[in-house]
Design a protein around this motif. Sequence first.
Motif, PDB file in Angstrom:
ATOM      1  N   GLN A 207       7.023  46.809  51.815  1.00  0.00           N
ATOM      2  CA  GLN A 207       8.434  46.545  52.155  1.00  0.00           C
ATOM      3  C   GLN A 207       9.061  45.550  51.184  1.00  0.00           C
ATOM      4  OE1 GLN A 207       5.844  46.524  54.130  1.00  0.00           O
ATOM      5  NE2 GLN A 207       6.377  46.695  56.299  1.00  0.00           N
ATOM      6  N   GLU A 208       8.239  44.594  50.752  1.00  0.00           N
ATOM      7  CA  GLU A 208       8.732  43.581  49.831  1.00  0.00           C
ATOM      8  C   GLU A 208       9.168  44.238  48.520  1.00  0.00           C
ATOM      9  OE1 GLU A 208       6.351  40.016  50.697  1.00  0.00           O
ATOM     10  OE2 GLU A 208       6.046  40.143  48.530  1.00  0.00           O
ATOM     11  N   VAL A 209       8.349  45.162  48.070  1.00  0.00           N
ATOM     12  CA  VAL A 209       8.630  45.867  46.820  1.00  0.00           C
ATOM     13  C   VAL A 209       9.894  46.708  46.971  1.00  0.00           C
ATOM     14  CG1 VAL A 209       7.747  47.728  45.356  1.00  0.00           C
ATOM     15  CG2 VAL A 209       6.245  45.872  46.056  1.00  0.00           C
ATOM     16  N   GLU A 210       9.976  47.437  48.093  1.00  0.00           N
ATOM     17  CA  GLU A 210      11.137  48.311  48.302  1.00  0.00           C
ATOM     18  C   GLU A 210      12.426  47.509  48.368  1.00  0.00           C
ATOM     19  OE1 GLU A 210       9.067  50.541  51.685  1.00  0.00           O
ATOM     20  OE2 GLU A 210      10.475  52.026  50.877  1.00  0.00           O
ATOM     21  N   ARG A 211      12.364  46.326  48.961  1.00  0.00           N
ATOM     22  CA  ARG A 211      13.581  45.536  49.158  1.00  0.00           C
ATOM     23  C   ARG A 211      13.979  44.731  47.935  1.00  0.00           C
ATOM     24  NH1 ARG A 211      12.689  43.491  55.251  1.00  0.00           N
ATOM     25  NH2 ARG A 211      13.106  45.484  56.201  1.00  0.00           N
ATOM     26  N   LEU A 212      13.013  44.372  47.123  1.00  0.00           N
ATOM     27  CA  LEU A 212      13.273  43.354  46.105  1.00  0.00           C
ATOM     28  C   LEU A 212      13.160  43.828  44.661  1.00  0.00           C
ATOM     29  CD1 LEU A 212      13.861  40.322  46.189  1.00  0.00           C
ATOM     30  CD2 LEU A 212      11.418  39.918  46.013  1.00  0.00           C
ATOM     31  N   CYS A 213      12.306  44.833  44.427  1.00  0.00           N
ATOM     32  CA  CYS A 213      11.969  45.127  43.027  1.00  0.00           C
ATOM     33  C   CYS A 213      12.865  46.175  42.393  1.00  0.00           C
ATOM     34  CB  CYS A 213      10.532  45.631  42.936  1.00  0.00           C
ATOM     35  SG  CYS A 213       9.366  44.356  43.317  1.00  0.00           S
ATOM     36  N   ASP A 214      13.278  45.878  41.170  1.00  0.00           N
ATOM     37  CA  ASP A 214      14.019  46.857  40.385  1.00  0.00           C
ATOM     38  C   ASP A 214      13.025  47.714  39.608  1.00  0.00           C
ATOM     39  OD1 ASP A 214      16.645  45.563  40.908  1.00  0.00           O
ATOM     40  OD2 ASP A 214      15.657  43.914  39.859  1.00  0.00           O
TER      41      ASP A 214
END
Length: 252
Positions: A207-214
């Motif tokens: 979820q962290e990746v989906e929300r934060l990473c470009d």
Amino acid sequence: MIIVEQLSKQFVREAAWPRRSKSVVQAVKDIHFSAADGVVTGLLGANGAGKTTTLRMIAALLPADSGRVLVDGVQVEAGKQATQARMGVLSDARGLYPRLSARENIAYYGVLHGMSRDEANERATALADALDMRALMERRCEGFSQGEKMKTALARALVHDPQNIILDEPTNGLDVLATRALREFLAWLKSPAGGSKCILFSTHIMQEVERLCDHVVIVAGGETVAQGTVAELLNQAAENNFEDAFVKLAFA
Ligand SMILES: Nc1ncnc2c1ncn2[C@@H]1O[C@H](COP(=O)(O)OP(=O)(O)OP(=O)(O)O)[C@@H](O)[C@H]1O
């Protein structure tokens, strides 16, 4: 900007028994990616995939066996100062001095980076505002909660206003609100108002990746196995769910 080319690292340990036997762990085999300015890049991998080892080599804390890392065009050499001024590093062991206050921990790092005491203090106050930690500043770090430690360590990593920010599992041990606040702060740092920073962080939380990473770099068994935006990785794996895409790309 950070460019990582064909990094590898092996750990060799001499075992006490049987005599003179060696155990070899190939922690990183072939990691390669670029992390641009104004972009959040995530290193995503399972436990033991090689994320921390990679970040330590990028942060000049550990020598690589082969490959190279360029930070704003300058090659990183372990233990050398040249690129450290350009990087702010939040390591997995937050490593605060327990007897110093949050302010002292932060300002001390500023002074180590060549800032005057006043400058470092002013910057510590500005970061305390940005991270909503004013009430903590004069308290000793001994006994700080996970979230309080993380904020202090993050402010310390940013005290010299580095262009490149490297964070090893920054949300480890944080609750929902603290995670959300960190996400917002990182989004600000990558924006032009926050200095268009190059932000690189490691995680195993989808979820962290989906929300934060470009940009996402999937690491498995010490190798870069896939990279792209979340949408590109979903497409590549022909999946609708990012967790399924990760499992397919990392372990297929
Ligand atoms: N100092 C060391 N000595 C021996 N082996 C090591 C050392 N540091 C890391 N390793 C090994 O290298 C591999 C990669 O470890 P690393 O810490 O980089 O993984 P990671 O992706 O950060 O994992 P995690 O998500 O569990 O923190 C693991 O098998 C680990 O046991």
